[in-house]
Write an enzyme that holds these catalytic residues in place. Structure first.
Site, PDB file in Angstrom:
ATOM      1  N   HIS A  86       1.142  -1.000   0.249  1.00  0.00           N
ATOM      2  CA  HIS A  86      -0.020   0.217   0.273  1.00  0.00           C
ATOM      3  C   HIS A  86       0.976   1.334   0.046  1.00  0.00           C
ATOM      4  CE1 HIS A  86      -2.249  -3.145   2.501  1.00  0.00           C
ATOM      5  NE2 HIS A  86      -3.251  -2.800   1.533  1.00  0.00           N
TER       6      HIS A  86
ATOM      7  N   ASP B 146       2.282   1.426   3.463  1.00  0.00           N
ATOM      8  CA  ASP B 146       3.296   0.995   4.367  1.00  0.00           C
ATOM      9  C   ASP B 146       4.956   0.951   4.295  1.00  0.00           C
ATOM     10  OD1 ASP B 146       1.162  -0.507   4.687  1.00  0.00           O
ATOM     11  OD2 ASP B 146       1.477  -1.940   2.486  1.00  0.00           O
TER      12      ASP B 146
ATOM     13  N   MET C 152       2.820  -5.537  -7.938  1.00  0.00           N
ATOM     14  CA  MET C 152       1.406  -4.891  -7.801  1.00  0.00           C
ATOM     15  C   MET C 152       1.774  -4.005  -6.741  1.00  0.00           C
ATOM     16  SD  MET C 152      -1.286  -4.959  -5.203  1.00  0.00           S
ATOM     17  CE  MET C 152      -1.372  -6.163  -3.538  1.00  0.00           C
TER      18      MET C 152
ATOM     19  N   GLU D  74     -11.104  -6.076  -5.244  1.00  0.00           N
ATOM     20  CA  GLU D  74     -10.482  -7.041  -4.490  1.00  0.00           C
ATOM     21  C   GLU D  74     -11.944  -6.742  -3.318  1.00  0.00           C
ATOM     22  OE1 GLU D  74      -7.408  -6.900  -1.739  1.00  0.00           O
ATOM     23  OE2 GLU D  74      -8.832  -8.132  -0.010  1.00  0.00           O
TER      24      GLU D  74
ATOM     25  N   LYS E 194     -15.308  -8.052  -0.278  1.00  0.00           N
ATOM     26  CA  LYS E 194     -15.133  -8.530   1.188  1.00  0.00           C
ATOM     27  C   LYS E 194     -16.459  -8.755   1.333  1.00  0.00           C
ATOM     28  CE  LYS E 194     -12.462  -8.464   5.471  1.00  0.00           C
ATOM     29  NZ  LYS E 194     -10.916  -7.578   6.364  1.00  0.00           N
TER      30      LYS E 194
ATOM     31  N   GLU F 117     -10.428 -12.993  -2.799  1.00  0.00           N
ATOM     32  CA  GLU F 117      -8.790 -13.192  -0.996  1.00  0.00           C
ATOM     33  C   GLU F 117      -9.662 -14.972  -0.968  1.00  0.00           C
ATOM     34  OE1 GLU F 117      -6.790 -10.766   1.381  1.00  0.00           O
ATOM     35  OE2 GLU F 117      -7.838 -12.152   3.087  1.00  0.00           O
TER      36      GLU F 117
ATOM     37  N   HIS G  87     -11.460 -13.917   2.809  1.00  0.00           N
ATOM     38  CA  HIS G  87     -13.233 -12.983   2.603  1.00  0.00           C
ATOM     39  C   HIS G  87     -13.978 -13.479   1.983  1.00  0.00           C
ATOM     40  CE1 HIS G  87     -10.496  -9.264   1.829  1.00  0.00           C
ATOM     41  NE2 HIS G  87     -10.082 -10.305   3.232  1.00  0.00           N
TER      42      HIS G  87
ATOM     43  N   ASP H 232      -5.616 -13.002  -3.755  1.00  0.00           N
ATOM     44  CA  ASP H 232      -4.900 -13.307  -2.294  1.00  0.00           C
ATOM     45  C   ASP H 232      -4.702 -14.557  -1.443  1.00  0.00           C
ATOM     46  OD1 ASP H 232      -4.203 -10.495  -2.357  1.00  0.00           O
ATOM     47  OD2 ASP H 232      -5.636  -9.369  -0.887  1.00  0.00           O
TER      48      ASP H 232
ATOM     49  N   ASP I  28     -11.976 -11.786   9.833  1.00  0.00           N
ATOM     50  CA  ASP I  28     -10.764 -11.920   9.693  1.00  0.00           C
ATOM     51  C   ASP I  28      -9.424 -12.487  10.018  1.00  0.00           C
ATOM     52  OD1 ASP I  28      -9.122 -11.592   7.191  1.00  0.00           O
ATOM     53  OD2 ASP I  28      -8.890  -9.434   7.366  1.00  0.00           O
TER      54      ASP I  28
ATOM     55  N   ASP J 294      -6.867 -13.813   8.603  1.00  0.00           N
ATOM     56  CA  ASP J 294      -5.694 -13.535   7.510  1.00  0.00           C
ATOM     57  C   ASP J 294      -4.612 -14.915   7.603  1.00  0.00           C
ATOM     58  OD1 ASP J 294      -6.352 -11.966   5.559  1.00  0.00           O
ATOM     59  OD2 ASP J 294      -5.391 -10.123   7.197  1.00  0.00           O
TER      60      ASP J 294
ATOM     61  N   ASP K 181      -1.637 -12.746   1.163  1.00  0.00           N
ATOM     62  CA  ASP K 181      -1.726 -11.472   2.534  1.00  0.00           C
ATOM     63  C   ASP K 181      -2.856 -12.422   3.349  1.00  0.00           C
ATOM     64  OD1 ASP K 181      -3.158  -9.370   3.622  1.00  0.00           O
ATOM     65  OD2 ASP K 181      -4.794  -9.164   1.579  1.00  0.00           O
TER      66      ASP K 181
END
Ligand code: 3MF
Ligand code: MG
Ligand code: MG
Ligand code: MG
Length: 386
Positions: free
Chosen positions: A53, A56, A87, A180, A182, A216, A219, A244, A254, A256, A286
């Site tokens: 991002h 980040d 990406m 994406e 979710k 993802e 998600h 993802d 969530d 992950d 991810d």
């Protein structure tokens, strides 16, 4: 074997190995890997690239000079290791200004800023050589439907993406956008909650060819859906621009989790789909290490994602080469229809033939399909006895 190589196209978000183990109820438990550290660590493990991002890497309030220094230092690490940035994405969810959404906010001051921030992230992505730009609308949603007209929100979403596509063309960036979906978290309900819903939105855009999806695992599973089916639909539509990979227990918050750590069978069919259909995009993780882990655990986590993918890829090969399984599949998929003139395509001839068709309903209805045997053989491959 099962050692990752660049050709495997494994990538990780900076936010994944950078995750310090904070959650809504608890403080950070470790120092996440900083961007330059992440590049070196992941290169050593055999990854192909890193993704990010905007924030980040570059803090939201960085000056132009700070941005230049940070990006240069990061590029230095990329050059040194050969890691790529395939990406880039934008955070339209972290800062309080986005508390009621970015592109779909009721406040035009926020909507304009969301688009401005995204085009700046596109500029950054272009500088770093990215080809894919992911859009995850984490705050595009609601708790109070009285407060926002969802039809209006959909229009605003479309208008923003149309704007970004035009910017992409005007700058000759050549990005492919990947949307994406979710269903919830951080909003109670997020607009366009599934990959299928995103595919529906794409068909209403001005440049549908420029926009695909980034499904993802977690998600779709949060919503209790079959991820393999969601990805299959995206593949069929020619829209699987990115993916993802992670894992998730159905219906929970969530999580992950590390890829393949919860639903082994579903992970297997996902890998099988991607490999059988020769998906050529990035295999992007991810996910993040459990909150119980220190930095060493983060390295174990990163290795585990890639190793599990490669192990499942080997299982796919075993499945595809297994004589008994293939004979069963031949039996299941090799049924013949004896109906001259009918080929499932509509025509004057085929409709005539179809009208004269007589199925032996009782016999066909009584035939066993042998899925029990097929599923057991699949399990035996997964359990390592075949
Ligand atoms: C949240 C996500 C996001 C997106 C990212 C864009 C923080 O559940 O999955 O990760 O993937 O914002 O790629
Ligand atoms: Mg996620
Ligand atoms: Mg998440
Ligand atoms: Mg994601």
């Amino acid at each position: 074997s099962f050692i990752p190589k660049k050709e495997d196209r494994f990538t990780f978000g900076l936010w994944t190995v950078g995750n310090p183990g904070r959650d809504p109820f608890g403080l950070p438990v470790r120092e996440g890997f900083a961007p330059v550290e992440s590049v070196h660590m992941l290169a050593e493990l055999g990854a192909y690239g890193v993704t990010l991002h905007d924030n980040d890497l570059v803090p939201i309030d960085a000056t132009a000079a700070e941005r230049e220094r940070i990006v240069n230092e990061f590029r230095g690490a990329l050059n040194e290791t050969g890691l790529k940035v395939p990406m880039v994405t934008v955070s339209l969810f972290t800062d309080p200004v986005f508390k009621d959404g970015g592109f779909t906010s009721n406040d035009p001051r926020v909507r304009a800023y969301a688009i401005q921030k995204t085009i700046q992230a596109m500029d950054l992505g272009a500088e770093l050589g990215a080809q894919t730009f992911v859009l995850w609308g984490g705050r595009e949603g609601s708790e109070v439907d009285a407060g926002k007209d969802a039809v209006e929100a959909t229009k605003r979403y479309r208008e923003a993406i149309n704007f970004l596509c035009e910017y992409n063309i005007s700058q000759k960036y050549g990005f492919r956008f990947a949307l994406e979906a979710k269903p919830n978290e951080p909003r109670a309900d997020i607009y366009m909650p599934t990959t299928g819903a995103m595919l529906g939105l794409i068909s209403t855009l001005e440049h549908p060819e420029m926009v695909g999806v980034n499904p993802e695992v977690a998600h779709e599973r949060m919503a209790g859906l079959n991820f393999y089916h969601a990805v299959a639909q995206a593949l069929d539509a020619g829209k699987l621009f990115h993916i993802d990979l992670n894992d998730q227990k159905m219906g929970r918050f969530d999580q992950d989790l590390r890829f393949g750590s919860d639903g082994v069978k579903e992970a297997f069919f996902l890998v099988k789909l991607l490999e059988d259909y020769n998906y050529q995009g990035m295999l992007h993780f991810d996910a993040h290490a459990l909150r119980t882990e220190d930095r060493n655990g983060v390295i174990e986590f990163a290795k585990g994602n890639m190793r599990t993918y490669l192990i499942l890829k080997d299982k796919v090969k075993r499945f595809n080469e297994d004589k008994e399984i293939q004979a069963l599949l031949q039996e299941i998929n090799g049924k013949k229809l004896e109906l001259p003139g009918f080929d499932f395509k509509f025509s004057a001839e085929s409709i005539q033939a179809l009208k004269g068709y007589q199925i032996d309903r009782a016999t066909v209805g009584a035939e066993g399909i042998n899925y029990e045997r097929l599923d057991q053989l699949t399990m035996e491959i997964l359990l390592g006895v075949r």
